[in-house]
Enzyme design. Structure first.
Site, PDB file in Angstrom:
ATOM      1  N   ARG A 254       0.845  -1.193   0.000  1.00  0.00           N
ATOM      2  CA  ARG A 254       0.000   0.000   0.000  1.00  0.00           C
ATOM      3  C   ARG A 254       0.882   1.245   0.000  1.00  0.00           C
ATOM      4  O   ARG A 254       1.998   1.239   0.537  1.00  0.00           O
ATOM      5  CB  ARG A 254      -0.906   0.031   1.235  1.00  0.00           C
ATOM      6  CG  ARG A 254      -1.909  -1.108   1.329  1.00  0.00           C
ATOM      7  CD  ARG A 254      -2.768  -0.958   2.574  1.00  0.00           C
ATOM      8  NE  ARG A 254      -3.710  -2.062   2.708  1.00  0.00           N
ATOM      9  CZ  ARG A 254      -3.455  -3.193   3.357  1.00  0.00           C
ATOM     10  NH1 ARG A 254      -2.270  -3.357   3.939  1.00  0.00           N
ATOM     11  NH2 ARG A 254      -4.366  -4.143   3.444  1.00  0.00           N
ATOM     12  N   LYS A 279      -2.569  -0.068   7.967  1.00  0.00           N
ATOM     13  CA  LYS A 279      -4.030  -0.221   7.916  1.00  0.00           C
ATOM     14  C   LYS A 279      -4.524  -1.309   8.848  1.00  0.00           C
ATOM     15  O   LYS A 279      -5.534  -1.159   9.515  1.00  0.00           O
ATOM     16  CB  LYS A 279      -4.473  -0.529   6.478  1.00  0.00           C
ATOM     17  CG  LYS A 279      -5.986  -0.676   6.339  1.00  0.00           C
ATOM     18  CD  LYS A 279      -6.396  -0.892   4.894  1.00  0.00           C
ATOM     19  CE  LYS A 279      -7.919  -1.027   4.784  1.00  0.00           C
ATOM     20  NZ  LYS A 279      -8.351  -1.222   3.382  1.00  0.00           N
ATOM     21  N   HIS A 348      -3.249   3.185  -5.993  1.00  0.00           N
ATOM     22  CA  HIS A 348      -3.688   1.884  -5.474  1.00  0.00           C
ATOM     23  C   HIS A 348      -3.846   0.861  -6.595  1.00  0.00           C
ATOM     24  O   HIS A 348      -3.851  -0.353  -6.344  1.00  0.00           O
ATOM     25  CB  HIS A 348      -5.008   2.042  -4.720  1.00  0.00           C
ATOM     26  CG  HIS A 348      -5.208   1.015  -3.654  1.00  0.00           C
ATOM     27  ND1 HIS A 348      -4.435   0.950  -2.516  1.00  0.00           N
ATOM     28  CD2 HIS A 348      -6.102  -0.001  -3.553  1.00  0.00           C
ATOM     29  CE1 HIS A 348      -4.842  -0.051  -1.752  1.00  0.00           C
ATOM     30  NE2 HIS A 348      -5.848  -0.649  -2.355  1.00  0.00           N
ATOM     31  N   ARG A 351      -1.218  -1.783  -6.723  1.00  0.00           N
ATOM     32  CA  ARG A 351      -1.427  -2.914  -5.809  1.00  0.00           C
ATOM     33  C   ARG A 351      -2.369  -3.948  -6.433  1.00  0.00           C
ATOM     34  O   ARG A 351      -2.115  -5.148  -6.392  1.00  0.00           O
ATOM     35  CB  ARG A 351      -1.985  -2.384  -4.492  1.00  0.00           C
ATOM     36  CG  ARG A 351      -2.331  -3.438  -3.443  1.00  0.00           C
ATOM     37  CD  ARG A 351      -2.666  -2.730  -2.135  1.00  0.00           C
ATOM     38  NE  ARG A 351      -3.300  -3.598  -1.170  1.00  0.00           N
ATOM     39  CZ  ARG A 351      -2.667  -4.427  -0.360  1.00  0.00           C
ATOM     40  NH1 ARG A 351      -1.345  -4.546  -0.446  1.00  0.00           N
ATOM     41  NH2 ARG A 351      -3.317  -5.158   0.526  1.00  0.00           N
ATOM     42  N   HIS A 374      -3.476  -9.640   3.295  1.00  0.00           N
ATOM     43  CA  HIS A 374      -4.881  -9.774   3.674  1.00  0.00           C
ATOM     44  C   HIS A 374      -5.061 -10.943   4.632  1.00  0.00           C
ATOM     45  O   HIS A 374      -4.536 -12.038   4.404  1.00  0.00           O
ATOM     46  CB  HIS A 374      -5.757  -9.996   2.439  1.00  0.00           C
ATOM     47  CG  HIS A 374      -5.924  -8.775   1.605  1.00  0.00           C
ATOM     48  ND1 HIS A 374      -6.159  -8.809   0.244  1.00  0.00           N
ATOM     49  CD2 HIS A 374      -5.871  -7.458   1.926  1.00  0.00           C
ATOM     50  CE1 HIS A 374      -6.251  -7.577  -0.226  1.00  0.00           C
ATOM     51  NE2 HIS A 374      -6.081  -6.743   0.773  1.00  0.00           N
ATOM     52  N   TYR A 383      -9.468  -7.175  -5.418  1.00  0.00           N
ATOM     53  CA  TYR A 383      -8.253  -6.620  -6.007  1.00  0.00           C
ATOM     54  C   TYR A 383      -7.910  -7.279  -7.335  1.00  0.00           C
ATOM     55  O   TYR A 383      -7.005  -6.850  -8.036  1.00  0.00           O
ATOM     56  CB  TYR A 383      -7.069  -6.793  -5.046  1.00  0.00           C
ATOM     57  CG  TYR A 383      -7.085  -5.806  -3.918  1.00  0.00           C
ATOM     58  CD1 TYR A 383      -6.334  -4.647  -3.972  1.00  0.00           C
ATOM     59  CD2 TYR A 383      -7.875  -6.021  -2.803  1.00  0.00           C
ATOM     60  CE1 TYR A 383      -6.352  -3.727  -2.939  1.00  0.00           C
ATOM     61  CE2 TYR A 383      -7.906  -5.113  -1.760  1.00  0.00           C
ATOM     62  CZ  TYR A 383      -7.143  -3.970  -1.839  1.00  0.00           C
ATOM     63  OH  TYR A 383      -7.174  -3.063  -0.814  1.00  0.00           O
TER      64      TYR A 383
END
Length: 409
Positions: A254, A279, A348, A351, A374, A383
Protein backbone atom coordinates in the site's frame (compact mmCIF):
# COMPACT_ATOMS: atom_id res chain seq x y z
CA UNK A 1 15.45 26.61 3.47
CA UNK A 2 15.51 26.17 -0.29
CA UNK A 3 13.67 28.86 -2.20
CA UNK A 4 10.72 27.77 -4.28
CA UNK A 5 8.59 29.71 -6.73
CA UNK A 6 5.13 30.55 -5.43
CA UNK A 7 3.49 29.24 -8.62
CA UNK A 8 5.29 25.91 -8.19
CA UNK A 9 4.11 25.74 -4.56
CA UNK A 10 0.54 26.41 -5.63
CA UNK A 11 0.67 23.64 -8.25
CA UNK A 12 2.03 21.17 -5.68
CA UNK A 13 -0.71 22.04 -3.19
CA UNK A 14 -3.43 21.79 -5.84
CA UNK A 15 -2.17 18.33 -6.85
CA UNK A 16 -2.41 17.21 -3.24
CA UNK A 17 -5.87 18.73 -2.87
CA UNK A 18 -7.04 16.61 -5.81
CA UNK A 19 -6.16 13.49 -3.80
CA UNK A 20 -8.64 14.46 -1.07
CA UNK A 21 -11.63 13.74 -3.35
CA UNK A 22 -12.78 17.36 -3.17
CA UNK A 23 -15.43 18.47 -5.64
CA UNK A 24 -14.37 19.98 -8.94
CA UNK A 25 -16.02 23.28 -7.96
CA UNK A 26 -13.96 23.44 -4.74
CA UNK A 27 -10.71 22.86 -6.63
CA UNK A 28 -11.64 25.52 -9.20
CA UNK A 29 -12.54 27.97 -6.43
CA UNK A 30 -9.11 27.64 -4.85
CA UNK A 31 -7.25 27.58 -8.18
CA UNK A 32 -8.87 30.57 -9.90
CA UNK A 33 -9.98 32.64 -6.94
CA UNK A 34 -7.85 32.08 -3.85
CA UNK A 35 -4.44 30.99 -5.14
CA UNK A 36 -4.55 33.27 -8.16
CA UNK A 37 -5.20 36.24 -5.80
CA UNK A 38 -2.19 35.30 -3.67
CA UNK A 39 -0.01 34.92 -6.77
CA UNK A 40 -1.17 38.29 -8.17
CA UNK A 41 -0.40 39.99 -4.85
CA UNK A 42 3.12 38.54 -4.83
CA UNK A 43 3.75 39.78 -8.37
CA UNK A 44 2.63 43.28 -7.34
CA UNK A 45 5.17 43.07 -4.53
CA UNK A 46 7.80 42.24 -7.16
CA UNK A 47 8.50 38.63 -6.21
CA UNK A 48 7.85 35.19 -7.67
CA UNK A 49 9.29 33.33 -4.66
CA UNK A 50 7.16 31.95 -1.84
CA UNK A 51 7.70 33.39 1.64
CA UNK A 52 5.60 33.43 4.78
CA UNK A 53 5.99 37.21 4.94
CA UNK A 54 4.15 37.48 1.63
CA UNK A 55 1.27 35.23 2.69
CA UNK A 56 1.02 36.94 6.11
CA UNK A 57 0.86 40.41 4.54
CA UNK A 58 -1.69 39.17 1.99
CA UNK A 59 -3.92 37.82 4.76
CA UNK A 60 -3.69 41.06 6.78
CA UNK A 61 -4.95 43.00 3.76
CA UNK A 62 -7.82 40.54 3.28
CA UNK A 63 -8.73 40.88 6.96
CA UNK A 64 -8.96 44.64 6.51
CA UNK A 65 -11.14 44.14 3.43
CA UNK A 66 -13.40 41.87 5.48
CA UNK A 67 -13.68 44.42 8.27
CA UNK A 68 -14.55 47.08 5.69
CA UNK A 69 -17.17 44.72 4.22
CA UNK A 70 -15.44 44.63 0.84
CA UNK A 71 -15.40 40.80 0.84
CA UNK A 72 -17.69 38.26 2.45
CA UNK A 73 -16.83 36.09 5.45
CA UNK A 74 -17.12 33.02 3.24
CA UNK A 75 -14.60 34.33 0.72
CA UNK A 76 -12.21 35.40 3.49
CA UNK A 77 -12.30 31.89 4.94
CA UNK A 78 -11.36 30.46 1.53
CA UNK A 79 -8.44 32.90 1.23
CA UNK A 80 -7.31 32.13 4.78
CA UNK A 81 -7.50 28.40 4.09
CA UNK A 82 -5.42 28.82 0.92
CA UNK A 83 -2.72 30.66 2.87
CA UNK A 84 -2.73 28.01 5.59
CA UNK A 85 -2.34 25.23 3.00
CA UNK A 86 0.68 26.91 1.40
CA UNK A 87 2.33 27.62 4.75
CA UNK A 88 1.67 24.11 6.05
CA UNK A 89 3.09 22.38 2.98
CA UNK A 90 6.22 24.53 2.93
CA UNK A 91 6.84 24.10 6.67
CA UNK A 92 6.01 20.41 7.14
CA UNK A 93 6.11 18.84 3.70
CA UNK A 94 2.68 17.37 4.35
CA UNK A 95 -0.86 18.50 3.79
CA UNK A 96 -3.97 17.55 5.73
CA UNK A 97 -7.41 18.68 4.63
CA UNK A 98 -8.87 19.68 7.98
CA UNK A 99 -12.59 20.17 8.36
CA UNK A 100 -14.17 21.75 11.39
CA UNK A 101 -16.54 18.97 12.22
CA UNK A 102 -19.82 19.99 13.66
CA UNK A 103 -21.10 17.92 16.52
CA UNK A 104 -23.56 15.29 15.46
CA UNK A 105 -27.14 16.51 15.51
CA UNK A 106 -28.25 13.03 16.50
CA UNK A 107 -29.24 12.92 20.14
CA UNK A 108 -29.79 9.58 21.87
CA UNK A 109 -30.39 8.63 25.49
CA UNK A 110 -27.62 8.14 28.05
CA UNK A 111 -27.62 4.34 27.72
CA UNK A 112 -27.26 4.48 23.93
CA UNK A 113 -24.46 7.04 24.31
CA UNK A 114 -22.63 4.61 26.57
CA UNK A 115 -23.14 1.79 24.05
CA UNK A 116 -21.84 3.83 21.11
CA UNK A 117 -18.73 4.90 23.02
CA UNK A 118 -17.96 1.36 24.15
CA UNK A 119 -18.56 0.06 20.61
CA UNK A 120 -16.15 2.67 19.23
CA UNK A 121 -13.45 1.54 21.70
CA UNK A 122 -14.07 -2.03 20.55
CA UNK A 123 -13.43 -1.37 16.85
CA UNK A 124 -10.88 1.45 16.95
CA UNK A 125 -7.92 -0.96 16.97
CA UNK A 126 -9.33 -3.04 14.11
CA UNK A 127 -10.15 -0.42 11.49
CA UNK A 128 -8.82 2.76 9.92
CA UNK A 129 -9.91 6.02 11.66
CA UNK A 130 -12.10 7.12 8.73
CA UNK A 131 -13.86 3.72 8.72
CA UNK A 132 -14.50 3.97 12.47
CA UNK A 133 -16.12 7.40 12.01
CA UNK A 134 -18.29 6.08 9.18
CA UNK A 135 -19.47 3.06 11.17
CA UNK A 136 -20.13 5.23 14.23
CA UNK A 137 -22.27 7.58 12.14
CA UNK A 138 -24.39 4.74 10.75
CA UNK A 139 -24.73 3.18 14.20
CA UNK A 140 -25.90 6.46 15.71
CA UNK A 141 -28.57 6.70 13.02
CA UNK A 142 -29.72 3.19 13.87
CA UNK A 143 -29.91 3.95 17.60
CA UNK A 144 -31.85 7.15 16.90
CA UNK A 145 -34.24 5.16 14.70
CA UNK A 146 -35.05 2.52 17.31
CA UNK A 147 -35.31 5.13 20.08
CA UNK A 148 -37.89 6.94 17.99
CA UNK A 149 -39.68 3.58 17.79
CA UNK A 150 -40.05 3.60 21.57
CA UNK A 151 -36.98 1.64 22.71
CA UNK A 152 -34.87 2.80 25.65
CA UNK A 153 -32.47 -0.17 25.41
CA UNK A 154 -31.60 -2.99 23.01
CA UNK A 155 -33.33 -5.90 24.73
CA UNK A 156 -36.55 -5.99 22.68
CA UNK A 157 -35.56 -4.84 19.21
CA UNK A 158 -36.82 -7.07 16.43
CA UNK A 159 -35.54 -8.20 13.05
CA UNK A 160 -38.37 -6.26 11.42
CA UNK A 161 -37.13 -3.03 12.98
CA UNK A 162 -33.63 -3.63 11.65
CA UNK A 163 -35.18 -4.26 8.24
CA UNK A 164 -37.25 -1.07 8.48
CA UNK A 165 -34.13 0.92 9.38
CA UNK A 166 -32.33 -0.36 6.30
CA UNK A 167 -35.29 0.55 4.09
CA UNK A 168 -35.44 3.98 5.70
CA UNK A 169 -31.75 4.75 5.19
CA UNK A 170 -31.30 3.21 1.72
CA UNK A 171 -32.48 6.26 -0.35
CA UNK A 172 -29.50 8.22 1.03
CA UNK A 173 -26.99 5.50 0.18
CA UNK A 174 -27.35 4.70 -3.51
CA UNK A 175 -24.34 2.57 -4.40
CA UNK A 176 -23.03 2.38 -0.83
CA UNK A 177 -25.55 0.17 0.98
CA UNK A 178 -22.90 -2.55 1.29
CA UNK A 179 -20.99 -0.20 3.59
CA UNK A 180 -24.10 0.44 5.68
CA UNK A 181 -24.68 -3.31 5.98
CA UNK A 182 -21.08 -3.73 7.09
CA UNK A 183 -21.67 -1.13 9.82
CA UNK A 184 -24.81 -2.87 11.07
CA UNK A 185 -23.09 -6.24 11.00
CA UNK A 186 -20.15 -4.91 13.03
CA UNK A 187 -22.49 -3.36 15.58
CA UNK A 188 -24.54 -6.52 16.06
CA UNK A 189 -21.40 -8.64 16.32
CA UNK A 190 -20.40 -6.38 19.21
CA UNK A 191 -23.87 -6.63 20.77
CA UNK A 192 -23.92 -10.41 20.46
CA UNK A 193 -20.41 -10.90 21.82
CA UNK A 194 -21.21 -8.72 24.85
CA UNK A 195 -24.58 -10.47 25.38
CA UNK A 196 -26.49 -7.20 25.03
CA UNK A 197 -28.86 -8.87 22.58
CA UNK A 198 -29.06 -12.31 21.02
CA UNK A 199 -30.78 -11.04 17.86
CA UNK A 200 -29.18 -12.60 14.75
CA UNK A 201 -29.27 -10.21 11.80
CA UNK A 202 -27.07 -12.23 9.42
CA UNK A 203 -30.02 -13.45 7.33
CA UNK A 204 -31.54 -10.05 6.73
CA UNK A 205 -28.17 -8.51 5.95
CA UNK A 206 -27.44 -11.24 3.44
CA UNK A 207 -30.81 -10.76 1.74
CA UNK A 208 -30.39 -7.00 1.59
CA UNK A 209 -26.88 -7.21 0.21
CA UNK A 210 -26.32 -6.79 -3.51
CA UNK A 211 -24.19 -9.57 -4.96
CA UNK A 212 -22.50 -7.54 -7.66
CA UNK A 213 -19.04 -6.09 -7.11
CA UNK A 214 -17.22 -3.36 -8.91
CA UNK A 215 -14.34 -4.43 -11.13
CA UNK A 216 -11.63 -2.02 -10.01
CA UNK A 217 -9.04 -0.74 -12.51
CA UNK A 218 -5.47 -1.95 -12.69
CA UNK A 219 -2.47 -1.43 -14.97
CA UNK A 220 -1.11 -3.80 -17.58
CA UNK A 221 2.59 -4.72 -17.60
CA UNK A 222 3.05 -2.44 -20.59
CA UNK A 223 1.36 0.50 -18.86
CA UNK A 224 3.55 0.19 -15.77
CA UNK A 225 6.65 0.07 -17.96
CA UNK A 226 5.42 3.13 -19.85
CA UNK A 227 4.93 4.96 -16.54
CA UNK A 228 8.45 4.05 -15.41
CA UNK A 229 9.85 5.17 -18.76
CA UNK A 230 8.56 8.72 -18.13
CA UNK A 231 10.76 9.17 -15.05
CA UNK A 232 14.05 11.03 -15.33
CA UNK A 233 16.25 8.86 -13.12
CA UNK A 234 19.22 11.18 -13.55
CA UNK A 235 17.69 13.45 -10.88
CA UNK A 236 17.32 12.79 -7.15
CA UNK A 237 13.56 13.24 -7.33
CA UNK A 238 13.37 10.92 -10.32
CA UNK A 239 15.33 8.21 -8.53
CA UNK A 240 12.92 8.46 -5.59
CA UNK A 241 9.79 8.35 -7.72
CA UNK A 242 11.13 5.44 -9.78
CA UNK A 243 11.91 3.44 -6.63
CA UNK A 244 8.46 4.14 -5.16
CA UNK A 245 6.53 3.09 -8.27
CA UNK A 246 8.78 0.08 -8.92
CA UNK A 247 8.40 -1.06 -5.31
CA UNK A 248 4.61 -0.69 -5.43
CA UNK A 249 4.24 -2.57 -8.70
CA UNK A 250 6.55 -5.43 -7.69
CA UNK A 251 5.45 -5.99 -4.07
CA UNK A 252 1.84 -4.79 -3.96
CA UNK A 253 2.55 -2.68 -0.87
CA UNK A 254 0.00 0.00 0.00
CA UNK A 255 1.12 3.56 -0.61
CA UNK A 256 0.90 4.40 3.11
CA UNK A 257 3.29 1.53 3.93
CA UNK A 258 5.74 2.64 1.24
CA UNK A 259 5.66 6.24 2.42
CA UNK A 260 6.25 5.09 6.02
CA UNK A 261 8.93 2.54 5.09
CA UNK A 262 11.95 2.83 7.41
CA UNK A 263 15.57 2.16 6.53
CA UNK A 264 15.58 -0.52 9.23
CA UNK A 265 12.62 -2.29 7.57
CA UNK A 266 14.88 -3.49 4.74
CA UNK A 267 17.00 -6.57 5.38
CA UNK A 268 19.60 -6.40 2.61
CA UNK A 269 21.19 -9.69 3.68
CA UNK A 270 17.95 -11.66 3.42
CA UNK A 271 16.58 -9.64 0.46
CA UNK A 272 13.28 -8.84 2.18
CA UNK A 273 11.12 -6.12 3.71
CA UNK A 274 9.61 -6.50 7.17
CA UNK A 275 6.85 -4.06 8.15
CA UNK A 276 3.79 -3.71 10.33
CA UNK A 277 0.97 -2.68 8.00
CA UNK A 278 -0.49 0.67 8.99
CA UNK A 279 -4.03 -0.22 7.92
CA UNK A 280 -4.31 -3.60 9.64
CA UNK A 281 -1.59 -3.52 12.28
CA UNK A 282 -0.41 -6.97 11.12
CA UNK A 283 3.18 -7.93 10.35
CA UNK A 284 4.18 -8.58 6.76
CA UNK A 285 7.38 -10.00 5.30
CA UNK A 286 7.95 -9.71 1.54
CA UNK A 287 10.90 -10.79 -0.63
CA UNK A 288 12.70 -8.20 -2.74
CA UNK A 289 13.86 -9.13 -6.21
CA UNK A 290 17.18 -7.81 -7.44
CA UNK A 291 15.69 -5.03 -9.61
CA UNK A 292 13.53 -3.69 -6.79
CA UNK A 293 16.53 -3.70 -4.47
CA UNK A 294 18.59 -1.91 -7.12
CA UNK A 295 15.96 0.84 -7.54
CA UNK A 296 15.79 1.46 -3.78
CA UNK A 297 19.56 1.22 -3.34
CA UNK A 298 20.17 3.65 -6.20
CA UNK A 299 17.89 6.21 -4.56
CA UNK A 300 19.33 5.80 -1.05
CA UNK A 301 22.92 5.99 -2.27
CA UNK A 302 22.65 8.63 -5.00
CA UNK A 303 19.38 10.52 -4.55
CA UNK A 304 18.26 10.58 -0.92
CA UNK A 305 18.97 13.89 0.91
CA UNK A 306 21.35 13.85 3.86
CA UNK A 307 18.91 13.75 6.77
CA UNK A 308 18.40 12.12 10.16
CA UNK A 309 14.91 10.96 9.16
CA UNK A 310 14.48 7.18 9.61
CA UNK A 311 12.23 6.97 6.55
CA UNK A 312 13.49 5.69 3.22
CA UNK A 313 11.59 8.13 1.00
CA UNK A 314 12.14 11.81 1.71
CA UNK A 315 10.90 15.13 0.36
CA UNK A 316 13.07 16.46 -2.46
CA UNK A 317 13.05 20.00 -1.00
CA UNK A 318 13.64 21.20 2.54
CA UNK A 319 12.57 20.37 5.14
CA UNK A 320 13.88 16.87 4.37
CA UNK A 321 11.19 14.89 6.13
CA UNK A 322 9.08 11.93 5.05
CA UNK A 323 6.47 12.37 2.35
CA UNK A 324 2.86 12.98 3.27
CA UNK A 325 0.94 9.74 3.79
CA UNK A 326 -1.74 10.24 1.16
CA UNK A 327 -1.16 13.13 -1.18
CA UNK A 328 2.42 12.39 -2.21
CA UNK A 329 1.75 9.02 -3.82
CA UNK A 330 -1.23 10.41 -5.73
CA UNK A 331 0.80 13.37 -6.98
CA UNK A 332 3.65 11.10 -8.10
CA UNK A 333 1.54 8.60 -10.04
CA UNK A 334 -0.63 11.31 -11.60
CA UNK A 335 2.37 13.14 -13.03
CA UNK A 336 3.84 10.14 -14.84
CA UNK A 337 0.50 8.65 -15.90
CA UNK A 338 -0.31 11.95 -17.57
CA UNK A 339 3.03 11.93 -19.40
CA UNK A 340 2.39 8.35 -20.52
CA UNK A 341 -1.12 9.19 -21.75
CA UNK A 342 -2.75 6.88 -19.18
CA UNK A 343 -6.06 8.06 -17.72
CA UNK A 344 -5.96 5.87 -14.60
CA UNK A 345 -4.18 8.02 -11.99
CA UNK A 346 -4.79 5.86 -8.90
CA UNK A 347 -1.68 4.74 -7.04
CA UNK A 348 -3.69 1.88 -5.47
CA UNK A 349 -4.11 0.42 -8.96
CA UNK A 350 -0.46 -0.68 -8.74
CA UNK A 351 -1.43 -2.91 -5.81
CA UNK A 352 -4.38 -4.36 -7.72
CA UNK A 353 -2.11 -4.89 -10.71
CA UNK A 354 0.27 -7.00 -8.66
CA UNK A 355 -2.61 -9.19 -7.47
CA UNK A 356 -4.03 -9.56 -10.98
CA UNK A 357 -0.65 -10.44 -12.49
CA UNK A 358 -0.14 -13.17 -9.90
CA UNK A 359 -3.62 -14.55 -10.69
CA UNK A 360 -2.79 -14.59 -14.42
CA UNK A 361 0.44 -16.45 -13.64
CA UNK A 362 -1.54 -19.16 -11.86
CA UNK A 363 -0.55 -18.21 -8.30
CA UNK A 364 -3.08 -19.69 -5.80
CA UNK A 365 -5.45 -17.24 -4.09
CA UNK A 366 -4.13 -18.01 -0.55
CA UNK A 367 -0.63 -17.04 -1.70
CA UNK A 368 -1.91 -13.81 -3.28
CA UNK A 369 -3.71 -12.98 -0.04
CA UNK A 370 -0.51 -13.56 1.91
CA UNK A 371 1.55 -11.31 -0.39
CA UNK A 372 -1.06 -8.51 -0.24
CA UNK A 373 -1.20 -8.80 3.54
CA UNK A 374 -4.88 -9.77 3.67
CA UNK A 375 -6.12 -11.77 6.66
CA UNK A 376 -9.27 -12.81 4.76
CA UNK A 377 -9.24 -14.13 1.18
CA UNK A 378 -12.54 -12.33 0.49
CA UNK A 379 -10.63 -9.05 0.88
CA UNK A 380 -8.28 -10.18 -1.89
CA UNK A 381 -10.96 -10.98 -4.46
CA UNK A 382 -11.90 -7.33 -5.06
CA UNK A 383 -8.25 -6.62 -6.01
CA UNK A 384 -8.28 -9.11 -8.87
CA UNK A 385 -9.42 -7.46 -12.08
CA UNK A 386 -10.89 -9.53 -14.89
CA UNK A 387 -8.55 -10.49 -17.72
CA UNK A 388 -10.23 -10.46 -21.14
CA UNK A 389 -7.88 -13.06 -22.63
CA UNK A 390 -8.51 -15.48 -19.78
CA UNK A 391 -12.26 -14.94 -20.07
CA UNK A 392 -12.13 -15.60 -23.80
CA UNK A 393 -10.61 -19.01 -23.14
CA UNK A 394 -13.65 -19.85 -21.02
CA UNK A 395 -16.10 -19.18 -23.86
CA UNK A 396 -17.91 -22.24 -25.27
CA UNK A 397 -17.19 -23.22 -28.88
CA UNK A 398 -20.47 -23.65 -30.80
CA UNK A 399 -18.89 -25.42 -33.78
CA UNK A 400 -20.86 -28.54 -34.63
CA UNK A 401 -23.99 -27.40 -32.86
CA UNK A 402 -26.81 -26.89 -35.31
CA UNK A 403 -28.91 -23.78 -34.72
CA UNK A 404 -31.80 -22.13 -36.44
CA UNK A 405 -31.71 -18.46 -37.19
CA UNK A 406 -35.06 -17.71 -35.62
CA UNK A 407 -33.92 -19.19 -32.32
CA UNK A 408 -31.07 -16.71 -32.13
CA UNK A 409 -33.23 -13.66 -32.71
Amino acid sequence: MKQIKLKEMIDLVLDLMCSFNLSESTIKSYRYSAFSSINSYAKKRGTLIYSKDITDDFLKIQKERLNNKKISKKYYRVLRKAVELLDEYYTTGTLVWRIRHKRSKIKVNEYFNFIILDFEKNIVSQLAPATVLYIKSNTLQFLEFIENNGHIDLKRITINEVHDFLLNISPKHHGSMDNVLFSVKKFFNYLNENKITDLNVETILYKASRPKRKVLPCFSHEEVQSILDQIDTSTAKGKRDYAIIYLASHTGLRSVDIINLKLTDIDWNKDEIRIVQKKTGRSLVLPLDINTEKAIYDYILLGRPDTDSPNVFIRSIAPYTKLSDRGSSYSIIKKYCKSAGISNHRFHALRRSMGTWMLEAGVPLPTISQVLGHHNQDSTKQYLSLNNLMLAECALNLNGIETQKEELL
